[in-house]
Structures are given as structure tokens and as C-alpha cells.
Motif scaffolding. Structure first.
Motif, short mmCIF file in Angstrom:
data_model
loop_
_atom_site.label_atom_id
_atom_site.label_comp_id
_atom_site.label_asym_id
_atom_site.label_seq_id
_atom_site.Cartn_x
_atom_site.Cartn_y
_atom_site.Cartn_z
N VAL A 80 -5.52 33.40 0.09
CA VAL A 80 -6.53 33.35 -0.97
C VAL A 80 -7.19 31.97 -0.90
O VAL A 80 -6.52 30.95 -0.92
N GLY A 81 -8.52 31.98 -0.79
CA GLY A 81 -9.27 30.74 -0.64
C GLY A 81 -9.82 30.21 -1.95
O GLY A 81 -9.44 30.65 -3.04
N LYS A 82 -10.76 29.28 -1.81
CA LYS A 82 -11.43 28.71 -2.98
C LYS A 82 -12.09 29.81 -3.78
O LYS A 82 -12.57 30.80 -3.24
N LYS A 83 -12.12 29.63 -5.07
CA LYS A 83 -12.69 30.60 -6.00
C LYS A 83 -12.06 31.99 -5.83
O LYS A 83 -12.69 33.01 -6.04
N LEU A 84 -10.79 32.02 -5.39
CA LEU A 84 -10.00 33.25 -5.25
C LEU A 84 -10.59 34.24 -4.23
O LEU A 84 -10.40 35.44 -4.34
N THR A 85 -11.30 33.74 -3.23
CA THR A 85 -11.88 34.62 -2.22
C THR A 85 -10.83 35.06 -1.20
O THR A 85 -9.88 34.35 -0.92
N ILE A 86 -11.04 36.25 -0.68
CA ILE A 86 -10.17 36.79 0.37
C ILE A 86 -11.06 37.19 1.54
O ILE A 86 -12.04 37.92 1.37
N HIS A 87 -10.74 36.72 2.72
CA HIS A 87 -11.48 37.04 3.93
C HIS A 87 -10.90 38.31 4.54
O HIS A 87 -9.68 38.42 4.70
N GLU A 145 -21.50 43.91 6.87
CA GLU A 145 -22.07 42.98 5.88
C GLU A 145 -23.01 43.75 4.96
O GLU A 145 -23.83 44.55 5.41
#
Length: 80
Positions: free
Chosen positions: A7-14, A27
Motif C-alpha cells: 500500500v503506497g502513499k494516499k493508500l494507493t495499490i498498484h 488504463e
């Protein structure tokens, strides 16, 4: 296919490329994210199924559809 993600910044998931390719995610696609029983469920929305089964946001009667259709046809007939 199974993989782990961070889980990245601002709760993002790649979404890893392999998973995206397997599910044919591109996209701009719209996905549905649900939480259930301590799991995250990510669903790919098929536009055709979404139009049939998705939440409806407008109401129009068959008579209104016919009226709009006739008006549209009239525009083409008058342009000759």
C-alpha cells in the motif's frame, strides 16, 4: 496468479502488470472495489454487463424513446 502488493502513499495499490494482463485491465477501465469478510474484492466491469445490470440513473419511457428517434430521423430527412 497471486502476488503481494504494498500500500503506497494516499493508500494507493498498484496492480501488477501480470495481473492486469490476465484480467485484460486497461488504463481508463472502471473497476468495482468491495470489502467483505476481511477481503478486498476487485471486479472488472464489463461495459455491456454494466449497462444491463448496473445502477440506473435515468428513466425514459418507450414513448419518449420513439419521440426522440422520430425527431432525429426528421433532421436527416429535412437536410435533403
Amino acid at each position: 496468479m497471486e502476488t503481494k502488493v504494498k500500500v503506497g502513499k494516499k493508500l494507493t495499490i498498484h496492480i501488477p502488470k501480470g495481473i492486469a494482463e490476465e484480467l485484460n485491465i486497461k488504463e481508463g477501465d472502471i473497476l468495482t472495489l468491495k470489502a467483505k469478510d476481511n477481503e478486498i474484492i476487485l471486479e472488472v466491469n464489463n461495459p455491456v454487463l454494466l449497462s444491463i445490470k448496473g445502477k440506473k440513473f435515468a428513466k425514459i419511457s418507450p414513448d419518449e424513446v420513439e419521440k426522440i428517434s422520430e425527431e432525429g430521423q426528421g433532421k436527416y430527412e429535412d437536410s435533403d
